[in-house]
Design a protein around this motif. Structure first.
Motif, PDB file in Angstrom:
ATOM      1  N   ILE A  26       0.867  -1.176   0.000  1.00 32.03           N
ATOM      2  CA  ILE A  26       0.000   0.000   0.000  1.00 32.03           C
ATOM      3  C   ILE A  26       0.902   1.225   0.000  1.00 32.03           C
ATOM      4  O   ILE A  26       1.813   1.328   0.826  1.00 32.03           O
ATOM      5  N   ARG A  27       0.667   2.115  -0.973  1.00 32.49           N
ATOM      6  CA  ARG A  27       1.466   3.333  -1.000  1.00 32.49           C
ATOM      7  C   ARG A  27       0.666   4.474  -0.378  1.00 32.49           C
ATOM      8  O   ARG A  27      -0.453   4.755  -0.782  1.00 32.49           O
ATOM      9  N   LEU A  28       1.281   5.137   0.619  1.00 33.11           N
ATOM     10  CA  LEU A  28       0.684   6.306   1.255  1.00 33.11           C
ATOM     11  C   LEU A  28       1.467   7.524   0.800  1.00 33.11           C
ATOM     12  O   LEU A  28       2.681   7.550   0.948  1.00 33.11           O
ATOM     13  N   THR A  29       0.783   8.514   0.227  1.00 31.13           N
ATOM     14  CA  THR A  29       1.482   9.703  -0.247  1.00 31.13           C
ATOM     15  C   THR A  29       0.858  10.948   0.368  1.00 31.13           C
ATOM     16  O   THR A  29      -0.316  11.238   0.134  1.00 31.13           O
ATOM     17  N   ALA A  30       1.663  11.657   1.154  1.00 31.74           N
ATOM     18  CA  ALA A  30       1.153  12.845   1.852  1.00 31.74           C
ATOM     19  C   ALA A  30       1.795  14.119   1.317  1.00 31.74           C
ATOM     20  O   ALA A  30       2.974  14.118   0.956  1.00 31.74           O
ATOM     21  N   LYS A  31       1.016  15.190   1.266  1.00 26.82           N
ATOM     22  CA  LYS A  31       1.532  16.517   0.929  1.00 26.82           C
ATOM     23  C   LYS A  31       1.433  17.366   2.180  1.00 26.82           C
ATOM     24  O   LYS A  31       0.400  17.360   2.844  1.00 26.82           O
ATOM     25  N   ALA A  32       2.500  18.102   2.485  1.00 31.55           N
ATOM     26  CA  ALA A  32       2.458  18.936   3.682  1.00 31.55           C
ATOM     27  C   ALA A  32       3.489  20.049   3.553  1.00 31.55           C
ATOM     28  O   ALA A  32       4.286  20.059   2.615  1.00 31.55           O
ATOM     29  N   SER A  44       5.779  20.665   5.834  1.00 30.45           N
ATOM     30  CA  SER A  44       7.056  20.263   6.443  1.00 30.45           C
ATOM     31  C   SER A  44       7.135  18.738   6.483  1.00 30.45           C
ATOM     32  O   SER A  44       6.105  18.056   6.489  1.00 30.45           O
ATOM     33  N   PRO A  45       8.362  18.208   6.540  1.00 29.15           N
ATOM     34  CA  PRO A  45       8.512  16.743   6.620  1.00 29.15           C
ATOM     35  C   PRO A  45       7.789  16.192   7.848  1.00 29.15           C
ATOM     36  O   PRO A  45       7.175  15.132   7.772  1.00 29.15           O
ATOM     37  N   GLU A  49       4.924  13.373   7.841  1.00 25.04           N
ATOM     38  CA  GLU A  49       5.092  12.122   8.589  1.00 25.04           C
ATOM     39  C   GLU A  49       3.912  11.863   9.517  1.00 25.04           C
ATOM     40  O   GLU A  49       3.448  10.732   9.645  1.00 25.04           O
ATOM     41  N   GLU A  50       3.426  12.934  10.142  1.00 22.77           N
ATOM     42  CA  GLU A  50       2.290  12.776  11.052  1.00 22.77           C
ATOM     43  C   GLU A  50       1.043  12.313  10.299  1.00 22.77           C
ATOM     44  O   GLU A  50       0.319  11.436  10.771  1.00 22.77           O
ATOM     45  N   LEU A  51       0.835  12.907   9.124  1.00 27.37           N
ATOM     46  CA  LEU A  51      -0.317  12.499   8.318  1.00 27.37           C
ATOM     47  C   LEU A  51      -0.222  11.020   7.951  1.00 27.37           C
ATOM     48  O   LEU A  51      -1.200  10.264   8.032  1.00 27.37           O
ATOM     49  N   ILE A  52       0.988  10.619   7.534  1.00 25.19           N
ATOM     50  CA  ILE A  52       1.197   9.221   7.154  1.00 25.19           C
ATOM     51  C   ILE A  52       1.007   8.301   8.357  1.00 25.19           C
ATOM     52  O   ILE A  52       0.361   7.264   8.266  1.00 25.19           O
TER      53      ILE A  52
END
Lengths: 414, 414
Positions: free
Chosen positions: A223-229, A231-232, A236-239
């Motif tokens: 499963i690929r999780l791709t987050a836009k934010a 800051s890193p 990371e928190e979203l992921i």
């Protein structure tokens, strides 16, 4: 963020003859997309000076960043530098560091270096040279009349290395992009893609940041999780939040993240538990052992293996009893069991795994193609034997057996 | 035969995002090459009206035959017809036959046909319509200001069907082409691409039928010979003549033709000479044996192998003397020699091959990464040991060692 038009040009007649597909352009596009960089055109042109020049002239007019792959090698067909020189009049010089590397390579290989190999070390003066850490011809980044040109070798391994290490960070700075894209892969074994999607279908459809996409892989599914934010940390928190929800439902099938391979996970588990493994392989021919030994440090957990393809090697080296073979055959639960047990004894291991089966093309001992037995023995403890019936050609059956072997070991050790 | 310049344009943002590779262009190119039709450019452009139009304008200028794939579907993103109309002012009409087919499809599926599906049935008036036998949108062939335009769907199955059934025969007539194209690959080991080109440079440059092109391969290098002739027999004769000249100069490095693999050649030689082989592998972890056993029928020539990664397996299973290991180390000429000899004895083989070396990441026994010893022993006869120094990462060193092992065996047996 400054938006710029990017174009990717591949140089090479082999592409126009259809001998290979332009997978370089695909790979580069995918990487650039993760950074929010827009690709407007792909072009392919053959090893013809005039046509390469024409293609470059057009790119200089219509695009801001031009990435060229191929045409930097040693032969007369490699014309990328010459074509760009016709357009730009930039001076070409020999790059000493690259030349030294090429000479050292031939010296080390003890083969004669033909003069045309010198060609590969040539660069445009004042260009930003990208060292080739996995091959010979260096890459280049240069600026010409407000446009950015990137020249990379056509060999995928070399191109990818340079793009990841040097070109992507450079383009990121150039674009002033301040959105971070972060992508993580969760890897699963023992669950199918459709089943996985079914379990997660509500969150896959509701969730837009991170996006959640199931992918079939060579080894299980992912499963690929791709987050836009911004800051890193935020990405990371979203992921992480999404990950928790996913693992709550299907965590028991998840063995790792990103590039982790199942055999690496097995290697780690063996190391943590201070166990030494030995393998006895018949029709898999050493494929299991080979995968484990491909991991650096494998000597800490792997004693080795016996490839007992021949019956005589089974009896003489692995001490399989002739009675077992006579009574049940070599492709049998009993033989698999004895192979796993004896591999422990013969190679002084704590854990033994065995593979016996019929890879085809013909049936053997009256057992159909695809019949596979895999056994795992723990020294002074139990032995488990599994029986499978795989579908496919010789190579597919062998590969499936190996994957299943690692899956069994992973479940046994975790 | 009339020579014309062909260009292939793929329309679709999914290609520019790297979601798929442009395998359509590869496939079309390969098919056209067989008919002697030269492709000069591949282009990819996204679903943007202005940019598709610009790309078409350029193609109209520089090429004689333009094959466009994609952008004929039902969605708003499908803009191929509109873009070509902007350039040509040709009238677009609905194609009744295609419309009936689309309506029938939805009726059969018992799903409601959304209005945008009508879009797919539109064609340029007076174009030569190519019926879509495996999908919905029809293809088209048309002539505009002396240039030939071919429009095909982007779905590979539909595109391939139309190209084979209608477009190729059409282009063959257009070119007046009545020649046969035949291509053969000669495969070499033990000689580099540059060296091979050097040896053959005069004939590579003088020869135009067949053309002679060196190619780097995963296993050694190859030369592709491509002949044009009016009959298969004549093409074969042309290839044979060139082959004789090439083999006169570099025949000692040639191991096979076309798809033949080096391990298959070794397998054949072993079989012809009725020899049984056994392998002792240390850092290569079973990769040599695995490759051999991947060949159907391998049991006739391969006893098996011992993967003696651990010192204890070397001494206990393969009976390597502790003195040898103590005095010279496991990565040594002496150990390689003993491994080859003992693999013969232990597995009752006629021929034994051994691999020991340092794959990295760290040096071992004071020997640098890349140090490799390979030995071949013939039962009751001689033993040869070779020492190499390979360059690259762990996997590269292991793969090079295996390739070299097959090369040595090939030279030994041929």
């Amino acid at each position: 963020m400054k938006q710029f038009k990017t174009e990717i040009i591949a140089v090479g007649t082999e592409l126009l003859l259809g001998q290979i597909a332009n997978t370089n352009a695909q790979w580069i596009s995918k990487e650039l997309a993760l950074y929010g960089i827009n690709v407007f055109y792909h072009g392919v042109v053959g090893d013809n000076l005039k046509r390469v020049e024409d293609t470059f002239v057009q790119a200089q007019e219509r695009s801001d960043v031009i990435i060229v792959t191929g045409g930097l090698g040693p032969t007369d067909d490699d014309l990328t530098r010459e074509a760009f020189q016709r357009l730009s009049n930039l001076e070409i010089i020999e790059h000493n560091l690259s030349m030294e590397k090429i000479e050292a390579y031939f010296q080390k290989q003890q083969t004669k270096m033909t003069p045309n190999n010198r060609k590969q070390a040539r660069i445009f003066k004042d260009s930003d040279v990208i060292e080739n850490e996995v091959g010979m011809a260096p890459g280049m980044i240069l600026s010409y009349q407000d446009k950015t040109w990137v020249f990379l070798p056509g060999v995928p391994k070399e191109m990818k290395h340079m793009l990841s290490q040097k070109v992507l960070p450079y383009l990121k700075t150039l674009s002033g992009e301040d959105t971070i894209i972060k992508s993580t892969m969760l890897k699963f074994i023992g669950i199918g893609e459709a089943h996985l999607e079914d379990e997660l279908s509500d969150i896959i459809h509701q969730q837009s940041n991170p996006t959640i996409a199931p992918l079939a892989q060579n080894e299980g599914v992912a499963i690929r999780l791709t987050a836009k934010a911004s800051s890193p940390k935020e990405a990371e928190e979203l992921i992480d939040q999404a990950k928790i929800e996913i693992l709550k439902r299907v965590g028991s099938f998840c063995y790792g993240v990103d590039d982790q391979k199942l055999e690496e996970k097995v290697f780690q588990l063996l190391k943590q538990q201070e166990l030494h493994l030995a393998a006895a392989e018949s029709f898999t021919g050493g494929m299991f052992t080979e995968k484990l030994i491909s991991i650096p440090g494998a000597s800490e957990v792997c004693r080795g293996g016996i490839v007992c393809y021949d019956k005589k090697v089974k009896t003489d080296v692995l001490n399989i009893s002739t009675e077992t073979i006579f009574e049940y055959g070599t492709v049998s639960k009993e033989c698999a069991k004895e192979m796993a047990i004896n591999s422990c004894h013969v190679m002084d291991a704590d854990l033994g795994i065995s593979f016996t089966g019929v890879a085809g093309p013909k049936e053997e001992e009256g057992k159909p193609v695809g019949t596979v037995f895999i056994a795992i023995h723990r020294k002074n403890k139990d032995t488990v034997v599994e029986n499978y019936s795989f579908f496919g050609d010789r190579q597919t059956i062998r590969r499936r057996a190996i994957l299943k072997g690692y899956e069994l070991l992973y479940n046994y050790l975790k």
